[in-house]
Write a protein that holds these residues in place. Structure first.
Motif, PDB file in Angstrom:
ATOM      1  N   LEU A 162     -10.421 -19.156 -25.591  1.00 47.94           N
ATOM      2  CA  LEU A 162     -11.859 -19.406 -25.518  1.00 47.94           C
ATOM      3  C   LEU A 162     -12.135 -20.830 -25.056  1.00 47.94           C
ATOM      4  N   ALA A 163     -11.359 -21.772 -25.530  1.00 47.91           N
ATOM      5  CA  ALA A 163     -11.531 -23.161 -25.109  1.00 47.91           C
ATOM      6  C   ALA A 163     -11.297 -23.297 -23.613  1.00 47.91           C
ATOM      7  N   LEU A 164     -10.246 -22.674 -23.107  1.00 50.10           N
ATOM      8  CA  LEU A 164      -9.981 -22.716 -21.664  1.00 50.10           C
ATOM      9  C   LEU A 164     -11.095 -22.031 -20.879  1.00 50.10           C
ATOM     10  N   ALA A 165     -11.618 -20.929 -21.420  1.00 46.88           N
ATOM     11  CA  ALA A 165     -12.714 -20.222 -20.757  1.00 46.88           C
ATOM     12  C   ALA A 165     -13.973 -21.093 -20.710  1.00 46.88           C
ATOM     13  N   LEU A 166     -14.239 -21.842 -21.768  1.00 43.42           N
ATOM     14  CA  LEU A 166     -15.402 -22.721 -21.778  1.00 43.42           C
ATOM     15  C   LEU A 166     -15.265 -23.855 -20.768  1.00 43.42           C
ATOM     16  N   ILE A 167     -14.070 -24.392 -20.653  1.00 42.55           N
ATOM     17  CA  ILE A 167     -13.838 -25.441 -19.662  1.00 42.55           C
ATOM     18  C   ILE A 167     -14.008 -24.861 -18.258  1.00 42.55           C
ATOM     19  N   ALA A 168     -13.448 -23.676 -18.037  1.00 38.92           N
ATOM     20  CA  ALA A 168     -13.598 -23.018 -16.734  1.00 38.92           C
ATOM     21  C   ALA A 168     -15.066 -22.709 -16.447  1.00 38.92           C
ATOM     22  N   ALA A 169     -15.817 -22.312 -17.473  1.00 34.54           N
ATOM     23  CA  ALA A 169     -17.239 -22.029 -17.282  1.00 34.54           C
ATOM     24  C   ALA A 169     -17.991 -23.290 -16.871  1.00 34.54           C
ATOM     25  N   GLY A 170     -17.616 -24.423 -17.425  1.00 34.39           N
ATOM     26  CA  GLY A 170     -18.245 -25.675 -17.014  1.00 34.39           C
ATOM     27  C   GLY A 170     -17.975 -25.994 -15.560  1.00 34.39           C
ATOM     28  N   VAL A 171     -16.743 -25.759 -15.113  1.00 35.33           N
ATOM     29  CA  VAL A 171     -16.394 -26.006 -13.706  1.00 35.33           C
ATOM     30  C   VAL A 171     -17.114 -25.009 -12.804  1.00 35.33           C
ATOM     31  N   VAL A 172     -17.163 -23.738 -13.206  1.00 37.56           N
ATOM     32  CA  VAL A 172     -17.884 -22.736 -12.420  1.00 37.56           C
ATOM     33  C   VAL A 172     -19.364 -23.095 -12.351  1.00 37.56           C
ATOM     34  N   GLY A 173     -19.914 -23.565 -13.459  1.00 40.48           N
ATOM     35  CA  GLY A 173     -21.314 -23.999 -13.469  1.00 40.48           C
ATOM     36  C   GLY A 173     -21.574 -25.117 -12.473  1.00 40.48           C
ATOM     37  N   PHE A 174     -20.597 -25.991 -12.287  1.00 37.43           N
ATOM     38  CA  PHE A 174     -20.727 -27.078 -11.316  1.00 37.43           C
ATOM     39  C   PHE A 174     -20.968 -26.510  -9.923  1.00 37.43           C
TER      40      PHE A 174
ATOM     41  N   GLU B 279     -27.240 -26.295  -5.760  1.00 40.44           N
ATOM     42  CA  GLU B 279     -28.567 -26.671  -5.247  1.00 40.44           C
ATOM     43  C   GLU B 279     -29.262 -27.682  -6.166  1.00 40.44           C
ATOM     44  N   GLN B 280     -28.726 -27.902  -7.349  1.00 41.20           N
ATOM     45  CA  GLN B 280     -29.354 -28.786  -8.330  1.00 41.20           C
ATOM     46  C   GLN B 280     -28.870 -30.221  -8.133  1.00 41.20           C
ATOM     47  N   ALA B 281     -29.468 -31.119  -8.891  1.00 49.25           N
ATOM     48  CA  ALA B 281     -29.076 -32.531  -8.827  1.00 49.25           C
ATOM     49  C   ALA B 281     -27.643 -32.698  -9.323  1.00 49.25           C
ATOM     50  N   LEU B 282     -26.990 -33.727  -8.798  1.00 49.76           N
ATOM     51  CA  LEU B 282     -25.594 -33.973  -9.154  1.00 49.76           C
ATOM     52  C   LEU B 282     -25.445 -34.253 -10.650  1.00 49.76           C
ATOM     53  N   VAL B 283     -26.427 -34.901 -11.228  1.00 52.18           N
ATOM     54  CA  VAL B 283     -26.370 -35.213 -12.660  1.00 52.18           C
ATOM     55  C   VAL B 283     -26.288 -33.930 -13.475  1.00 52.18           C
ATOM     56  N   LEU B 284     -27.074 -32.943 -13.105  1.00 53.03           N
ATOM     57  CA  LEU B 284     -27.057 -31.671 -13.828  1.00 53.03           C
ATOM     58  C   LEU B 284     -25.720 -30.967 -13.654  1.00 53.03           C
ATOM     59  N   ARG B 285     -25.150 -31.053 -12.467  1.00 49.91           N
ATOM     60  CA  ARG B 285     -23.855 -30.416 -12.198  1.00 49.91           C
ATOM     61  C   ARG B 285     -22.745 -31.084 -13.018  1.00 49.91           C
ATOM     62  N   VAL B 286     -22.773 -32.409 -13.076  1.00 52.77           N
ATOM     63  CA  VAL B 286     -21.761 -33.138 -13.861  1.00 52.77           C
ATOM     64  C   VAL B 286     -21.940 -32.849 -15.345  1.00 52.77           C
ATOM     65  N   LEU B 287     -23.182 -32.773 -15.790  1.00 56.63           N
ATOM     66  CA  LEU B 287     -23.429 -32.437 -17.201  1.00 56.63           C
ATOM     67  C   LEU B 287     -22.909 -31.045 -17.532  1.00 56.63           C
ATOM     68  N   SER B 288     -22.957 -30.136 -16.573  1.00 51.57           N
ATOM     69  CA  SER B 288     -22.409 -28.799 -16.779  1.00 51.57           C
ATOM     70  C   SER B 288     -20.910 -28.872 -17.071  1.00 51.57           C
ATOM     71  N   VAL B 289     -20.211 -29.660 -16.278  1.00 49.46           N
ATOM     72  CA  VAL B 289     -18.764 -29.800 -16.491  1.00 49.46           C
ATOM     73  C   VAL B 289     -18.493 -30.482 -17.830  1.00 49.46           C
ATOM     74  N   LEU B 290     -19.218 -31.557 -18.110  1.00 52.14           N
ATOM     75  CA  LEU B 290     -19.006 -32.275 -19.369  1.00 52.14           C
ATOM     76  C   LEU B 290     -19.310 -31.399 -20.580  1.00 52.14           C
ATOM     77  N   ALA B 291     -20.350 -30.573 -20.479  1.00 54.20           N
ATOM     78  CA  ALA B 291     -20.678 -29.671 -21.590  1.00 54.20           C
ATOM     79  C   ALA B 291     -19.568 -28.636 -21.782  1.00 54.20           C
ATOM     80  N   GLY B 292     -19.038 -28.111 -20.681  1.00 57.50           N
ATOM     81  CA  GLY B 292     -17.941 -27.151 -20.790  1.00 57.50           C
ATOM     82  C   GLY B 292     -16.702 -27.764 -21.405  1.00 57.50           C
ATOM     83  N   VAL B 293     -16.381 -28.978 -20.982  1.00 59.07           N
ATOM     84  CA  VAL B 293     -15.210 -29.663 -21.539  1.00 59.07           C
ATOM     85  C   VAL B 293     -15.434 -29.976 -23.017  1.00 59.07           C
ATOM     86  N   ALA B 294     -16.633 -30.452 -23.359  1.00 58.78           N
ATOM     87  CA  ALA B 294     -16.929 -30.780 -24.763  1.00 58.78           C
ATOM     88  C   ALA B 294     -16.846 -29.529 -25.639  1.00 58.78           C
TER      89      ALA B 294
END
Length: 115
Positions: free
Chosen positions: A9-21, A26-41
């Motif tokens: 599940l942890a690996l899936a959440l990290i992968a989901a953050g990267v996929v979200g990126f 089309e969104q701002a870069l800040v939102l994309r980076v926050l997606s990755v950081l949220a998945g990693v967290a």
């Protein structure tokens, strides 16, 4: 078995953050980076609850404790050691060059007679 599911599940959440990126391209870069950081967290939080995660945290704490025990060399010792390494490299380079030229001379001039 539960720990394996938590790690998966942890690996899936990290992968989901990267996929979200990439899905938020089309969104701002800040939102994309926050997606990755949220998945990693979220992945780290879930992994922390597993037995391998707790062992890793304990290992990391012990590693920090051991690192604090290391006696690091002074600046003078570091410069002296670096100088010795450079001197050794130069001596070895000269030695290998002399050896190469000697073997070349023996092989081509003495044995084969190519001049």
């Amino acid at each position: 078995m539960a720990d394996k599911l938590k790690v998966a599940l942890a690996l899936a959440l990290i992968a989901a953050g990267v996929v979200g990126f990439y899905l938020l391209s089309e969104q701002a870069l800040v939102l994309r980076v926050l997606s990755v950081l949220a998945g990693v967290a979220a992945g780290v939080a879930v992994a922390w609850q597993s037995e391998p995660g707790r062992r890793f945290v304990a290992f990391a704490r012990e590693s920090i404790t051991e690192t604090k025990k290391v006696v690091w060399p002074s600046r003078k010792e570091t410069v002296q050691t670096t100088g010795l390494v450079f001197a050794f490299v130069v001596v070895m380079a000269v030695f290998l060059w002399v050896t190469d030229k000697s073997l070349e001379w023996v092989l081509y001039d003495l044995i084969l007679g190519w001049k």
